[in-house]
Write a protein that holds these residues in place. Structure first.
Motif, PDB file in Angstrom:
ATOM      1  N   ILE A  70      30.390 -22.641   4.751  1.00 17.16           N
ATOM      2  CA  ILE A  70      30.614 -21.624   5.790  1.00 17.16           C
ATOM      3  C   ILE A  70      29.366 -20.771   5.955  1.00 17.16           C
ATOM      4  CG2 ILE A  70      31.963 -19.550   6.351  1.00 17.16           C
ATOM      5  CD1 ILE A  70      33.406 -22.300   6.794  1.00 17.16           C
ATOM      6  N   GLY A  71      28.701 -20.450   4.862  1.00 16.47           N
ATOM      7  CA  GLY A  71      27.464 -19.661   4.932  1.00 16.47           C
ATOM      8  C   GLY A  71      26.366 -20.378   5.680  1.00 16.47           C
ATOM      9  N   LEU A  72      26.211 -21.674   5.433  1.00 19.11           N
ATOM     10  CA  LEU A  72      25.196 -22.450   6.159  1.00 19.11           C
ATOM     11  C   LEU A  72      25.490 -22.497   7.653  1.00 19.11           C
ATOM     12  CD1 LEU A  72      24.718 -25.393   3.639  1.00 19.11           C
ATOM     13  CD2 LEU A  72      23.000 -23.670   4.261  1.00 19.11           C
ATOM     14  N   LEU A  73      26.746 -22.731   7.997  1.00 20.99           N
ATOM     15  CA  LEU A  73      27.128 -22.756   9.407  1.00 20.99           C
ATOM     16  C   LEU A  73      26.995 -21.370  10.042  1.00 20.99           C
ATOM     17  CD1 LEU A  73      28.180 -24.386  11.782  1.00 20.99           C
ATOM     18  CD2 LEU A  73      30.488 -24.015  10.920  1.00 20.99           C
ATOM     19  N   GLY A  74      27.444 -20.350   9.322  1.00 22.19           N
ATOM     20  CA  GLY A  74      27.327 -18.980   9.828  1.00 22.19           C
ATOM     21  C   GLY A  74      25.891 -18.562  10.018  1.00 22.19           C
ATOM     22  N   GLN A  75      25.027 -18.918   9.068  1.00 27.63           N
ATOM     23  CA  GLN A  75      23.602 -18.587   9.182  1.00 27.63           C
ATOM     24  C   GLN A  75      22.990 -19.231  10.424  1.00 27.63           C
ATOM     25  OE1 GLN A  75      20.688 -18.378   5.749  1.00 27.63           O
ATOM     26  NE2 GLN A  75      20.240 -20.397   6.576  1.00 27.63           N
ATOM     27  N   GLU A  76      23.331 -20.476  10.665  1.00 32.04           N
ATOM     28  CA  GLU A  76      22.801 -21.173  11.843  1.00 32.04           C
ATOM     29  C   GLU A  76      23.278 -20.519  13.136  1.00 32.04           C
ATOM     30  OE1 GLU A  76      20.406 -23.632  13.851  1.00 32.04           O
ATOM     31  OE2 GLU A  76      20.484 -23.458  11.670  1.00 32.04           O
ATOM     32  N   LEU A  77      24.548 -20.135  13.183  1.00 35.30           N
ATOM     33  CA  LEU A  77      25.076 -19.475  14.382  1.00 35.30           C
ATOM     34  C   LEU A  77      24.423 -18.106  14.585  1.00 35.30           C
ATOM     35  CD1 LEU A  77      28.842 -20.423  14.047  1.00 35.30           C
ATOM     36  CD2 LEU A  77      27.252 -21.196  15.823  1.00 35.30           C
ATOM     37  N   LYS A  79      16.872 -15.489   4.903  1.00 32.80           N
ATOM     38  CA  LYS A  79      17.410 -16.749   4.403  1.00 32.80           C
ATOM     39  C   LYS A  79      17.383 -16.732   2.890  1.00 32.80           C
ATOM     40  CE  LYS A  79      16.404 -19.868   8.180  1.00 32.80           C
ATOM     41  NZ  LYS A  79      15.820 -21.163   8.518  1.00 32.80           N
ATOM     42  N   ASN A  80      18.172 -17.638   2.293  1.00 33.49           N
ATOM     43  CA  ASN A  80      18.211 -17.731   0.832  1.00 33.49           C
ATOM     44  C   ASN A  80      17.014 -18.457   0.312  1.00 33.49           C
ATOM     45  OD1 ASN A  80      20.570 -16.444   1.020  1.00 33.49           O
ATOM     46  ND2 ASN A  80      21.825 -18.251   0.847  1.00 33.49           N
ATOM     47  N   VAL A 104      33.427 -16.229  11.302  1.00 34.22           N
ATOM     48  CA  VAL A 104      33.465 -15.074  12.203  1.00 34.22           C
ATOM     49  C   VAL A 104      33.171 -13.797  11.431  1.00 34.22           C
ATOM     50  CG1 VAL A 104      34.911 -13.731  13.788  1.00 34.22           C
ATOM     51  CG2 VAL A 104      35.051 -16.237  13.779  1.00 34.22           C
ATOM     52  N   VAL A 105      33.749 -13.661  10.253  1.00 30.76           N
ATOM     53  CA  VAL A 105      33.541 -12.444   9.446  1.00 30.76           C
ATOM     54  C   VAL A 105      32.070 -12.318   9.052  1.00 30.76           C
ATOM     55  CG1 VAL A 105      34.137 -11.248   7.307  1.00 30.76           C
ATOM     56  CG2 VAL A 105      35.910 -12.436   8.611  1.00 30.76           C
ATOM     57  N   ILE A 106      31.469 -13.405   8.572  1.00 29.63           N
ATOM     58  CA  ILE A 106      30.066 -13.328   8.146  1.00 29.63           C
ATOM     59  C   ILE A 106      29.160 -13.057   9.345  1.00 29.63           C
ATOM     60  CG2 ILE A 106      29.413 -15.784   8.214  1.00 29.63           C
ATOM     61  CD1 ILE A 106      28.609 -13.595   5.253  1.00 29.63           C
ATOM     62  N   MET A 107      29.460 -13.673  10.482  1.00 26.84           N
ATOM     63  CA  MET A 107      28.659 -13.407  11.688  1.00 26.84           C
ATOM     64  C   MET A 107      28.757 -11.943  12.086  1.00 26.84           C
ATOM     65  SD  MET A 107      29.381 -16.776  14.023  1.00 26.84           S
ATOM     66  CE  MET A 107      28.938 -15.868  15.488  1.00 26.84           C
ATOM     67  N   LEU A 134      20.086 -10.592  -1.033  1.00 26.55           N
ATOM     68  CA  LEU A 134      20.610 -11.938  -0.866  1.00 26.55           C
ATOM     69  C   LEU A 134      20.719 -12.272   0.617  1.00 26.55           C
ATOM     70  CD1 LEU A 134      23.481 -11.857  -3.494  1.00 26.55           C
ATOM     71  CD2 LEU A 134      21.240 -12.914  -3.739  1.00 26.55           C
ATOM     72  N   GLY A 135      20.602 -13.546   0.906  1.00 32.74           N
ATOM     73  CA  GLY A 135      20.724 -14.005   2.278  1.00 32.74           C
ATOM     74  C   GLY A 135      22.164 -14.314   2.646  1.00 32.74           C
ATOM     75  N   CYS A 136      22.346 -14.726   3.870  1.00 29.45           N
ATOM     76  CA  CYS A 136      23.655 -14.993   4.446  1.00 29.45           C
ATOM     77  C   CYS A 136      24.439 -16.041   3.649  1.00 29.45           C
ATOM     78  CB  CYS A 136      23.458 -15.437   5.896  1.00 29.45           C
ATOM     79  SG  CYS A 136      24.957 -15.841   6.766  1.00 29.45           S
ATOM     80  N   VAL A 137      23.779 -17.103   3.236  1.00 33.32           N
ATOM     81  CA  VAL A 137      24.474 -18.179   2.517  1.00 33.32           C
ATOM     82  C   VAL A 137      24.983 -17.685   1.165  1.00 33.32           C
ATOM     83  CG1 VAL A 137      24.239 -20.496   1.543  1.00 33.32           C
ATOM     84  CG2 VAL A 137      23.144 -19.956   3.724  1.00 33.32           C
ATOM     85  N   SER A 138      24.180 -16.938   0.453  1.00 33.52           N
ATOM     86  CA  SER A 138      24.601 -16.392  -0.846  1.00 33.52           C
ATOM     87  C   SER A 138      25.737 -15.394  -0.678  1.00 33.52           C
ATOM     88  CB  SER A 138      23.423 -15.717  -1.543  1.00 33.52           C
ATOM     89  OG  SER A 138      22.406 -16.639  -1.803  1.00 33.52           O
ATOM     90  N   VAL A 139      25.655 -14.560   0.330  1.00 38.40           N
ATOM     91  CA  VAL A 139      26.709 -13.580   0.595  1.00 38.40           C
ATOM     92  C   VAL A 139      28.020 -14.298   0.917  1.00 38.40           C
ATOM     93  CG1 VAL A 139      27.451 -11.778   2.205  1.00 38.40           C
ATOM     94  CG2 VAL A 139      25.127 -11.743   1.284  1.00 38.40           C
ATOM     95  N   SER A 140      27.956 -15.318   1.742  1.00 37.87           N
ATOM     96  CA  SER A 140      29.139 -16.091   2.095  1.00 37.87           C
ATOM     97  C   SER A 140      29.724 -16.816   0.886  1.00 37.87           C
ATOM     98  CB  SER A 140      28.796 -17.102   3.187  1.00 37.87           C
ATOM     99  OG  SER A 140      29.898 -17.933   3.455  1.00 37.87           O
ATOM    100  N   THR A 141      28.859 -17.371   0.052  1.00 42.61           N
ATOM    101  CA  THR A 141      29.324 -18.077  -1.146  1.00 42.61           C
ATOM    102  C   THR A 141      30.066 -17.121  -2.079  1.00 42.61           C
ATOM    103  OG1 THR A 141      27.480 -19.630  -0.963  1.00 42.61           O
ATOM    104  CG2 THR A 141      28.586 -19.502  -3.098  1.00 42.61           C
TER     105      THR A 141
END
Length: 170
Positions: A152-159, A169-170, A47-50, A104-111
């Protein structure tokens, strides 16, 4: 901003807060343990990353902090609130700064957020218990934060892609 827009924004923030609280509650119900004490998947970070990508930093931070306080009062205790706040604030700050660079993309930011969340919690724990030997646990938490932040980043990116369209994207 007109009144109609303010009501829409408030409604969206309420939906995101409810989603984050549901994720927190679901995480307490599912015995999803990695065999490592204190490690969780971190579903609420979806939710936070989205929100960071869809609504903005201020709204994401507000929902994150309110969620931590409410779920801490409902499902935790004072220590869980302190640990969650320290991890949540550091994680959010890192994610916000990395997203702001636009490199950086969503996945890197989440990681990075997952890793820094665990670091914030271990720092708070070492200060609260006045024992810095707990720092030996950092490598384990770094690996756990890396794995969970990535998932979480992969799931958040997809959502985000499904809700808003293309993002970096990363």
């Amino acid at each position: 901003m007109d009144l109609h827009s303010k009501w829409h924004k408030t409604a969206y923030l309420g939906v995101f807060l409810a989603a984050a609280m549901i994720c927190s509650y679901v995480e307490t119900l599912i015995p999803f343990h990695f065999g490592i004490p204190g490690v969780k998947l971190g579903l609420t970070n979806i939710v936070v990353i989205m929100m960071l990508y869809l609504t903005g930093a201020r709204e994401a931070f507000l929902v994150s902090m309110v969620r931590i306080l409410l779920t801490g009062l409902l499902f935790g205790n004072v220590f869980s609130i302190i640990y969650s706040l320290s991890g949540g604030i550091l994680s959010f700050l890192v994610m916000f700064l990395l997203k702001k660079t636009d490199r950086l993309g969503c996945v890197s930011v989440s990681t990075a957020g997952g890793i820094s969340h665990n670091l914030g919690q271990i720092l708070a724990a070492s200060l609260l218990i006045h024992d810095f030997h707990i720092m030996y646990y950092i490598p384990v938490l770094l690996i756990a934060g890396l794995i969970t932040g990535l998932l979480i980043g992969l799931l958040g990116q997809e959502l985000i892609l499904r809700l808003d369209g293309p993002i970096k994207k990363n």
